[in-house]
Write an enzyme that holds these catalytic residues in place. Structure first.
Site, short mmCIF file in Angstrom:
data_model
loop_
_atom_site.label_atom_id
_atom_site.label_comp_id
_atom_site.label_asym_id
_atom_site.label_seq_id
_atom_site.Cartn_x
_atom_site.Cartn_y
_atom_site.Cartn_z
N SER A 61 0.83 -1.22 0.00
CA SER A 61 0.00 0.00 0.00
C SER A 61 0.86 1.26 0.00
CB SER A 61 -0.92 -0.01 1.22
OG SER A 61 -1.83 -1.09 1.10
N PHE A 62 2.07 1.15 0.52
CA PHE A 62 2.98 2.30 0.52
C PHE A 62 3.27 2.77 -0.91
CE2 PHE A 62 7.11 4.42 0.78
CZ PHE A 62 6.94 5.25 1.87
N VAL A 84 -4.18 -2.92 4.80
CA VAL A 84 -3.10 -2.85 5.80
C VAL A 84 -3.67 -3.40 7.10
CG1 VAL A 84 -1.26 -1.44 6.75
CG2 VAL A 84 -2.44 -0.68 4.68
N HIS A 91 4.57 0.30 12.44
CA HIS A 91 4.66 0.28 10.98
C HIS A 91 3.29 0.51 10.34
CE1 HIS A 91 7.67 -0.77 7.89
NE2 HIS A 91 6.61 -0.92 7.14
N PHE A 116 -10.75 5.70 -2.98
CA PHE A 116 -9.93 5.21 -1.86
C PHE A 116 -10.45 3.86 -1.39
CE2 PHE A 116 -8.71 5.18 2.69
CZ PHE A 116 -7.34 5.27 2.52
C1 DLZ Z 1 5.83 -3.71 5.29
C2 DLZ Z 1 4.36 -3.88 5.20
C3 DLZ Z 1 3.64 -4.35 6.30
C4 DLZ Z 1 4.28 -4.67 7.61
N1 DLZ Z 1 2.32 -4.56 6.22
C5 DLZ Z 1 1.68 -4.27 5.05
C6 DLZ Z 1 0.28 -4.45 4.95
O1 DLZ Z 1 -0.42 -4.92 5.88
N2 DLZ Z 1 -0.30 -4.12 3.78
C7 DLZ Z 1 0.39 -3.61 2.71
O2 DLZ Z 1 -0.23 -3.29 1.68
N3 DLZ Z 1 1.72 -3.45 2.78
C8 DLZ Z 1 2.39 -3.77 3.91
N4 DLZ Z 1 3.73 -3.61 4.01
C9 DLZ Z 1 4.50 -3.25 2.79
C10 DLZ Z 1 4.61 -1.76 2.48
O3 DLZ Z 1 3.39 -1.24 1.98
C11 DLZ Z 1 5.69 -1.54 1.40
O4 DLZ Z 1 5.42 -2.33 0.27
C12 DLZ Z 1 7.10 -1.90 1.91
O5 DLZ Z 1 7.39 -1.17 3.07
C13 DLZ Z 1 8.18 -1.62 0.83
O6 DLZ Z 1 8.19 -0.24 0.49
#
Ligand code: DLZ
Length: 158
Positions: A61-62, A84, A91, A116
């Protein structure tokens, strides 16, 4: 925030001809993401846009905002899907904040509506309840897609 009082968009009644829609979806939490993507595809079908839509995947999602920004330059609406799930560290808050602020920024700076569809949940069950699968009470992929398409149609008429 609950789903009570959710907006109802009648996609079959909107003038969507020629609208370019992109869906960007994260890849964490497979089962939930499949549900969200299924909902988005159903909405695109109701809007008559499933043949022309662009669908892209990013890792998490980041990464949704940067991909949404690129897609916003060449589409009339973008739908961002992700889930997420809270863990034992802060985090969760950082990823939720980055996705939410980033997608808001994309929407207001490009003028392209961004639906969204990012679930931010305490556990997997909460996410499954909203994923638009058989056992779900809500269908957030459909709702986010309907919102983006509806807003794009509205903006095209202003
Ligand atoms: C690292 C991470 C974690 C702990 N949890 C999720 C999540 O629940 N859902 C999601 O979409 N992404 C998660 N990520 C990954 C981050 O979004 C991102 O892909 C990483 O930090 C690499 O930039």
């Amino acid at each position: 925030m609950s789903g009570a009082g959710a907006a109802e968009t009648h996609l079959t009644e909107l003038k969507t001809e020629g609208l370019k829609v992109a869906v960007v979806a994260a890849s964490w939490h497979d089962r939930v993401m499949n549900g969200l993507l299924g909902g988005a595809e159903r909405a695109l079908q109701d809007a008559g846009l499933h043949q022309s839509a662009t669908i892209v995947r990013v890792p998490g999602s980041f990464e949704l905002p940067v991909a949404a920004a690129r897609l916003a330059a060449s589409h009339d609406a973008v739908v961002a899907l992700g889930v997420v799930i809270r863990g034992g560290t802060p985090h969760f808050d950082y990823v939720c904040e980055a996705a939410t602020q980033g997608l808001t920024q994309v929407s207001v700076t490009t003028g392209t509506p961004v639906g969204f569809g990012v679930l931010t949940c305490d556990d997997e069950q909460q996410a499954l309840d909203r994923a638009g699968i058989e056992e779900s009470s809500e269908d957030k992929g459909y709702e986010a897609t309907a919102a983006a398409v509806h807003t794009a149609v509205t903006l095209s008429q202003l």
